[in-house]
Enzyme design. Sequence first.
Site, PDB file in Angstrom:
ATOM      1  N   HIS A 179       9.451   6.426   8.294  1.00  0.00           N
ATOM      2  CA  HIS A 179      10.058   6.656   6.982  1.00  0.00           C
ATOM      3  C   HIS A 179      11.538   6.971   7.203  1.00  0.00           C
ATOM      4  O   HIS A 179      11.970   7.277   8.314  1.00  0.00           O
ATOM      5  CB  HIS A 179       9.337   7.785   6.245  1.00  0.00           C
ATOM      6  CG  HIS A 179       8.020   7.354   5.665  1.00  0.00           C
ATOM      7  ND1 HIS A 179       7.796   7.255   4.320  1.00  0.00           N
ATOM      8  CD2 HIS A 179       6.873   6.972   6.263  1.00  0.00           C
ATOM      9  CE1 HIS A 179       6.551   6.829   4.106  1.00  0.00           C
ATOM     10  NE2 HIS A 179       5.955   6.654   5.273  1.00  0.00           N
TER      11      HIS A 179
ATOM     12  N   ARG B 284       0.833  -1.210   0.000  1.00  0.00           N
ATOM     13  CA  ARG B 284       0.000   0.000   0.000  1.00  0.00           C
ATOM     14  C   ARG B 284       0.870   1.264   0.000  1.00  0.00           C
ATOM     15  O   ARG B 284       0.928   1.992  -0.979  1.00  0.00           O
ATOM     16  CB  ARG B 284      -0.940  -0.011   1.221  1.00  0.00           C
ATOM     17  CG  ARG B 284      -2.078   1.007   1.158  1.00  0.00           C
ATOM     18  CD  ARG B 284      -1.712   2.414   1.577  1.00  0.00           C
ATOM     19  NE  ARG B 284      -1.226   2.493   2.955  1.00  0.00           N
ATOM     20  CZ  ARG B 284      -0.699   3.589   3.461  1.00  0.00           C
ATOM     21  NH1 ARG B 284      -0.589   4.684   2.737  1.00  0.00           N
ATOM     22  NH2 ARG B 284      -0.246   3.600   4.701  1.00  0.00           N
ATOM     23  N   ASP B 285       1.595   1.519   1.071  1.00  0.00           N
ATOM     24  CA  ASP B 285       2.362   2.767   1.172  1.00  0.00           C
ATOM     25  C   ASP B 285       3.442   2.809   0.088  1.00  0.00           C
ATOM     26  O   ASP B 285       3.771   3.861  -0.448  1.00  0.00           O
ATOM     27  CB  ASP B 285       3.026   2.853   2.559  1.00  0.00           C
ATOM     28  CG  ASP B 285       3.253   4.289   3.014  1.00  0.00           C
ATOM     29  OD1 ASP B 285       2.908   5.216   2.270  1.00  0.00           O
ATOM     30  OD2 ASP B 285       3.798   4.476   4.118  1.00  0.00           O
TER      31      ASP B 285
ATOM     32  N   HIS C 195       5.110   3.931  12.613  1.00  0.00           N
ATOM     33  CA  HIS C 195       5.194   3.832  11.151  1.00  0.00           C
ATOM     34  C   HIS C 195       6.265   4.825  10.719  1.00  0.00           C
ATOM     35  O   HIS C 195       6.062   6.034  10.806  1.00  0.00           O
ATOM     36  CB  HIS C 195       3.813   4.167  10.575  1.00  0.00           C
ATOM     37  CG  HIS C 195       3.741   4.273   9.093  1.00  0.00           C
ATOM     38  ND1 HIS C 195       3.131   3.320   8.313  1.00  0.00           N
ATOM     39  CD2 HIS C 195       4.182   5.223   8.221  1.00  0.00           C
ATOM     40  CE1 HIS C 195       3.186   3.685   7.043  1.00  0.00           C
ATOM     41  NE2 HIS C 195       3.829   4.842   6.957  1.00  0.00           N
TER      42      HIS C 195
ATOM     43  N   CYS D 229       4.257   9.234   0.652  1.00  0.00           N
ATOM     44  CA  CYS D 229       2.879   9.687   0.441  1.00  0.00           C
ATOM     45  C   CYS D 229       2.827  10.686  -0.711  1.00  0.00           C
ATOM     46  O   CYS D 229       3.566  11.670  -0.712  1.00  0.00           O
ATOM     47  CB  CYS D 229       2.343  10.338   1.717  1.00  0.00           C
ATOM     48  SG  CYS D 229       0.715  11.064   1.480  1.00  0.00           S
TER      49      CYS D 229
HETATM   50  N1  COA Z   1     -13.320   5.103  -2.626  1.00  0.00           N
HETATM   51  C1  COA Z   1     -13.688   5.370  -3.890  1.00  0.00           C
HETATM   52  N2  COA Z   1     -14.369   6.468  -4.254  1.00  0.00           N
HETATM   53  C2  COA Z   1     -14.673   7.338  -3.286  1.00  0.00           C
HETATM   54  C3  COA Z   1     -14.317   7.130  -1.958  1.00  0.00           C
HETATM   55  C4  COA Z   1     -13.614   5.958  -1.626  1.00  0.00           C
HETATM   56  N3  COA Z   1     -13.228   5.684  -0.390  1.00  0.00           N
HETATM   57  N4  COA Z   1     -14.764   8.170  -1.224  1.00  0.00           N
HETATM   58  C5  COA Z   1     -15.389   9.009  -2.063  1.00  0.00           C
HETATM   59  N5  COA Z   1     -15.335   8.510  -3.325  1.00  0.00           N
HETATM   60  C6  COA Z   1     -15.883   9.090  -4.553  1.00  0.00           C
HETATM   61  C7  COA Z   1     -17.283   9.600  -4.388  1.00  0.00           C
HETATM   62  O1  COA Z   1     -18.199   8.571  -4.561  1.00  0.00           O
HETATM   63  C8  COA Z   1     -17.354  10.631  -5.477  1.00  0.00           C
HETATM   64  O2  COA Z   1     -17.513   9.974  -6.728  1.00  0.00           O
HETATM   65  P1  COA Z   1     -18.345  10.646  -7.923  1.00  0.00           P
HETATM   66  O3  COA Z   1     -17.638  11.935  -8.228  1.00  0.00           O
HETATM   67  O4  COA Z   1     -18.217   9.634  -9.009  1.00  0.00           O
HETATM   68  O5  COA Z   1     -19.703  10.824  -7.367  1.00  0.00           O
HETATM   69  C9  COA Z   1     -15.972  11.235  -5.469  1.00  0.00           C
HETATM   70  O6  COA Z   1     -15.126  10.226  -4.899  1.00  0.00           O
HETATM   71  C10 COA Z   1     -15.902  12.509  -4.652  1.00  0.00           C
HETATM   72  O7  COA Z   1     -16.439  12.257  -3.351  1.00  0.00           O
HETATM   73  P2  COA Z   1     -16.150  13.200  -2.119  1.00  0.00           P
HETATM   74  O8  COA Z   1     -16.754  12.622  -0.913  1.00  0.00           O
HETATM   75  O9  COA Z   1     -16.504  14.618  -2.493  1.00  0.00           O
HETATM   76  O10 COA Z   1     -14.601  13.026  -1.992  1.00  0.00           O
HETATM   77  P3  COA Z   1     -13.426  14.068  -2.177  1.00  0.00           P
HETATM   78  O11 COA Z   1     -13.283  14.462  -3.601  1.00  0.00           O
HETATM   79  O12 COA Z   1     -13.571  15.126  -1.143  1.00  0.00           O
HETATM   80  O13 COA Z   1     -12.182  13.108  -1.823  1.00  0.00           O
HETATM   81  C11 COA Z   1     -11.331  11.241  -0.605  1.00  0.00           C
HETATM   82  C12 COA Z   1     -12.078  12.548  -0.531  1.00  0.00           C
HETATM   83  C13 COA Z   1     -11.045  10.844   0.835  1.00  0.00           C
HETATM   84  C14 COA Z   1     -12.186  10.205  -1.278  1.00  0.00           C
HETATM   85  C15 COA Z   1     -10.016  11.428  -1.409  1.00  0.00           C
HETATM   86  O14 COA Z   1      -9.365  12.588  -1.000  1.00  0.00           O
HETATM   87  C16 COA Z   1      -9.081  10.240  -1.255  1.00  0.00           C
HETATM   88  O15 COA Z   1      -9.342   9.167  -1.746  1.00  0.00           O
HETATM   89  N6  COA Z   1      -7.957  10.414  -0.563  1.00  0.00           N
HETATM   90  C17 COA Z   1      -7.044   9.339  -0.307  1.00  0.00           C
HETATM   91  C18 COA Z   1      -5.683   9.871  -0.155  1.00  0.00           C
HETATM   92  C19 COA Z   1      -4.687   8.757   0.052  1.00  0.00           C
HETATM   93  O16 COA Z   1      -4.843   7.618  -0.282  1.00  0.00           O
HETATM   94  N7  COA Z   1      -3.547   9.165   0.600  1.00  0.00           N
HETATM   95  C20 COA Z   1      -2.441   8.302   0.793  1.00  0.00           C
HETATM   96  C21 COA Z   1      -2.580   7.397   1.965  1.00  0.00           C
HETATM   97  S1  COA Z   1      -2.474   8.227   3.507  1.00  0.00           S
HETATM   98 ZN    ZN Z   2       3.890   6.072   5.274  1.00  0.00          ZN
END
Ligand code: COA
Ligand code: ZN
Length: 307
Positions: free
Chosen positions: A207, A12-13, A205, A238
């Site tokens: 780095h 994942r990371d 965790h 990240c």
């Molecule tokens: N998995 C898949 N899709 C997701 C989701 C999830 N967990 N959470 C929200 N979505 C989708 C929504 O359904 C929506 O889809 P649509 O546009 O087709 O309707 C879209 O994403 C936007 O939803 P919203 O709630 O407004 O999300 P956002 O745009 O504010 O994004 C996150 C929020 C959390 C989903 C996004 O920032 C994210 O995935 N971040 C992860 C970051 C990450 O992995 N960082 C590294 C590890 S720490």
């Molecule tokens: Zn990390």
Amino acid sequence: MEPIHITDVAPRDGLQNQQVHLPVESKLELIRLLADAGVRSVEATSFVSPRAVPQMADAGELVPQLRAALPALRSSVLVPNLKGLERAHVAGAQEIAVVLSATETMNRKNINMGLEQATEVSEQTLAAAQRLGLRTRAYVAVAFDCPFEGETPLAEVVRLAARMHAAGAGEIVLADTIGSASPGQVKERVAAVREVVPIERLALHLHDTRGMGVANAWAGLEAGVRRFDSSVGGIGGCPFAPGAAGNLATEDLVLMAERSGFDTGISIAGLLAAVDFAQDELQRPLGGRSIHWLRRHTLSQPTTSGS
Ligand code: COA
Ligand code: ZN
């Protein structure tokens, strides 16, 4: 020898930040090699927005195949919200990790929520996961420094760790997201957090951006921590935290811990096979600080001194 528990977070990371996007079969092979090496727990993938992290878009395919292939391996998946939890549950995940950053800006950059909302969403997600009978972890990210706000106030880290503990998280993971921590800080922060979270539930965790990953792990061990996240080959970082280089390499952590009298249950020769595989797949050289020494000295001996 006293056991320590290592979760390899490379799938994942590590893979979330790579130019080369690996297919599901390659991810499964990497995890199989880790399990063969004796790794008992991995962070397999994340159920996040595929627009935010396209490398993890295949999580829904990976999890059922992983469970079928390696049913005994403990594997967690990162979920940022209830939608992620629902997707993870449908896929058959048994353990989830929520990701709460300890600063306002890091939460906004990472998951598009402020600190208060991110805290509440993490609590709701933990509660829902427990109702589904899943194991849980809660990251407190940027627990040392934030790339946007500088040094994270220790009181905030303690407050959020306590909230995640109160929300029932099985493991609270203090994350040095950008690899800026020093051993003195690790000792200080672990000592403060263990006042509010039982030490058995606390994980680090780490780095290795500044070459202090192993020293920080040692400081953690001395402070009583027995659970660590690391990444085979040091793959990681990240995408939303500028300056976050690779994770503490699992081979460095295992070498240090075994030679200091701890039992990891992990074979270095097995880890090297995983590093070689990941290198070929990602088409770049990988490995922690000890990799050259390990390559010269491990191949003739099938396992580490202790295992
Ligand atoms: N998995 C898949 N899709 C997701 C989701 C999830 N967990 N959470 C929200 N979505 C989708 C929504 O359904 C929506 O889809 P649509 O546009 O087709 O309707 C879209 O994403 C936007 O939803 P919203 O709630 O407004 O999300 P956002 O745009 O504010 O994004 C996150 C929020 C959390 C989903 C996004 O920032 C994210 O995935 N971040 C992860 C970051 C990450 O992995 N960082 C590294 C590890 S720490
Ligand atoms: Zn990390």
